[in-house]
Design a protein around this motif. Structure first.
Motif, short mmCIF file in Angstrom:
data_model
loop_
_atom_site.label_atom_id
_atom_site.label_comp_id
_atom_site.label_asym_id
_atom_site.label_seq_id
_atom_site.Cartn_x
_atom_site.Cartn_y
_atom_site.Cartn_z
N THR A 204 1.09 -1.55 0.19
CA THR A 204 -0.30 0.18 0.34
C THR A 204 1.02 1.15 0.22
OG1 THR A 204 0.08 0.52 2.35
CG2 THR A 204 -1.46 -1.46 1.27
N ALA A 205 0.04 2.03 -0.24
CA ALA A 205 1.75 3.81 -0.52
C ALA A 205 1.66 4.20 1.50
CB ALA A 205 0.13 4.75 -0.44
N LEU A 206 0.49 3.75 1.67
CA LEU A 206 1.33 3.97 3.57
C LEU A 206 2.31 2.80 3.52
CD1 LEU A 206 1.19 5.64 6.54
CD2 LEU A 206 -0.38 3.74 6.89
N GLN A 207 2.60 1.32 3.72
CA GLN A 207 3.02 0.98 3.47
C GLN A 207 4.66 0.94 3.34
OE1 GLN A 207 1.46 -3.08 1.82
NE2 GLN A 207 1.33 -4.19 4.60
N GLN A 208 4.53 1.16 2.06
CA GLN A 208 5.63 2.31 0.90
C GLN A 208 6.35 2.99 1.74
OE1 GLN A 208 7.46 0.73 -1.91
NE2 GLN A 208 8.63 1.59 -0.78
N ARG A 209 5.92 4.28 2.47
CA ARG A 209 5.35 5.13 3.26
C ARG A 209 6.39 5.17 4.17
NH1 ARG A 209 2.64 10.83 4.28
NH2 ARG A 209 2.08 9.35 6.16
N ASN A 210 5.87 4.21 4.81
CA ASN A 210 6.84 3.93 6.26
C ASN A 210 8.46 3.04 5.92
OD1 ASN A 210 4.98 4.79 7.77
ND2 ASN A 210 3.58 3.29 8.10
N LEU A 211 8.30 2.27 5.20
CA LEU A 211 9.62 1.23 4.56
C LEU A 211 10.76 2.56 4.11
CD1 LEU A 211 10.69 -1.35 4.68
CD2 LEU A 211 10.11 -1.42 1.91
N ASP A 212 9.80 3.28 3.59
CA ASP A 212 11.19 4.39 2.99
C ASP A 212 11.80 5.59 3.95
OD1 ASP A 212 10.90 3.73 0.26
OD2 ASP A 212 9.45 4.97 -0.18
#
Length: 429
Positions: A204-212
């Protein structure tokens, strides 16, 4: 093992061990200190056998090999160093005094072997030299600061270790002592927050931002994010609860985190704490390195080691320089990107270079060691990847320094003796 006679057993302290003596023994012994630390309160009878299989290159080169599983799992650098020395003594009792004895450690085992050098490796003592490979050489009081940062940054973004509905605890504990969370459960929470094990298009967009954000702030490689988080959860719990009596040795007070999509919010919201001075002192005594060495020490480190960053070598060199003992140190670096295992050709080359230094008194150079490697690669065929010109940047260039958080001052000889009277081997044997 057709090329050697192998022995296994358990020493009086409860540590399992494995020994191999080659059929064509060159008369020298390599005592191995394994990494980890493995968790659990019992010595693992399979660990030393597995290590023997893994480090059989030393036996191939004609060295007798001995490795201890240590008397228990869990943290305790001086405990592990004492068990390593106990095994050396056991070898001597059974097989006689070797011509020369070398201690080798990789990963946390590098910290253990370096502690062996400082505690037992006196000039004209039982050890003639040390080989430290991909070693955790910054010591416990600062060597895990990047995992402290990961622990708090992860929780800021993910809020699931612990969840809001679960009992709360300070993050320096790693995990509350009574938690039943497993490594599988931790991985599920990491996946839930970041999608780290999923293809990028499946996040998800939130998962990717958290990971980044987590990766950008902590500078931890994505491929080892899970293992670093696991250490900051389960091994921190072992250090704090089992070894330090629930005292906190860690700090992130005053650290400013950068690289996220909103640094102001991160720094305002991340959990902060300061170390208990007595806990920091005890962890430092157990695992920090004074640099007071009296025998040749050769190190080898992968430049792109994703677990024990190569800047650990800069911290170790500074320790020896501070003790005016850097004449005993040669550091080599390889263009490899793994932590747990390097090229067998390089291990064979390194132990030969160390043995030659000990035997002749002629100190090698990174260039001369790189030049001799092809001879061993002709036998082992795993490649030579030395970069003789590489020098690591300072430790603080990779790991955010703690304001006012210099390593605990090295103890005097009298203080060492006083602490030894308290518990014999350091943190909670």
């Amino acid at each position: 093992m057709d090329k050697a006679t192998c022995y296994t057993g358990q020493d009086p302290n409860g540590a399992y061990y494995a020994i191999a003596v080659p059929k064509k023994w060159n008369g020298s012994l390599v005592v191995h200190a394994h990494g980890g630390p493995d968790l659990g309160e019992e010595s693992d009878p399979t660990r030393s056998v597995d290590d023997l299989n893994r480090w059989s290159v030393m036996v191939d080169e004609g060295y007798a090999w001995a490795g201890s599983s240590y008397r228990r799992g869990g943290y305790g650098t001086r405990m592990a160093a004492a068990d390593t020395e106990h095994l050396r003594q056991l070898f001597v009792n059974e097989f006689g005094m070797p011509k020369r004895t070398y201690v080798h450690g990789q990963s946390w085992g590098g910290n253990v072997a370096a502690k062996v050098v400082e505690v037992y490796g006196k000039k004209n003592g039982p050890y003639d030299g040390a080989l430290l490979t991909n070693g955790v050489l910054a010591g416990g009081s600062r060597g895990y600061d990047y995992r402290v940062d990961l622990r708090v940054v992860y929780q800021y973004y993910c809020q699931n270790l612990p969840r809001p509905t679960e009992p709360q605890y300070p993050l320096w504990q790693g995990l509350r002592p009574t938690s039943t969370l497993t490594t599988t459960g931790m991985r599920a929470r990491l996946e839930e927050c970041t999608g780290y094990s999923s293809a990028p298009e499946a996040r998800t967009a939130l998962q990717q931002r958290n990971l980044d954000d987590i990766l950008a702030v902590t500078h931890i490689p994505e491929r080892t994010l899970e293992s670093h988080l696991r250490f900051s959860v389960f091994t921190f719990r072992d250090i704090v609860h089992n070894r330090l009596g629930d005292r906190n040795p860690f700090s992130n007070a005053g650290v400013r985190y950068t690289g996220s999509h909103d640094d102001a919010a991160l720094n305002a919201g991340v959990e902060r704490f300061s170390a208990d001075p007595t806990a920091r002192r005890d962890l430092s005594y157990d695992s920090d390195l004074t640099g007071r060495v009296s025998i040749p020490v050769l190190t080898m480190h992968a430049i792109d080691d994703p677990t024990a960053f190569v800047q650990h070598e800069a911290a170790y060199q500074a320790s020896l320089q501070g003790a005016h003992r850097d004449q005993y140190l040669v550091q080599t670096f390889t263009e490899e990107n793994e932590h747990s295992e390097l090229s067998n050709s390089e291990y064979a080359n390194s132990i030969a270079a160390l043995a030659s230094w000990v035997r002749t008194g002629k100190k090698p150079t990174p260039k001369s060691i790189a030049a001799s490697c092809p001879t061993y690669d002709h036998v082992h065929g795993t490649g030579c990847f030395y970069d003789p010109g590489f020098r690591p940047s300072p430790y603080a260039s990779r790991v955010l320094p703690r304001p006012g958080g210099a390593s605990w001052p090295a103890m005097t000889t009298s203080q060492d003796k006083a602490w030894s009277r308290i518990d014999g081997v350091g943190i909670a044997p």
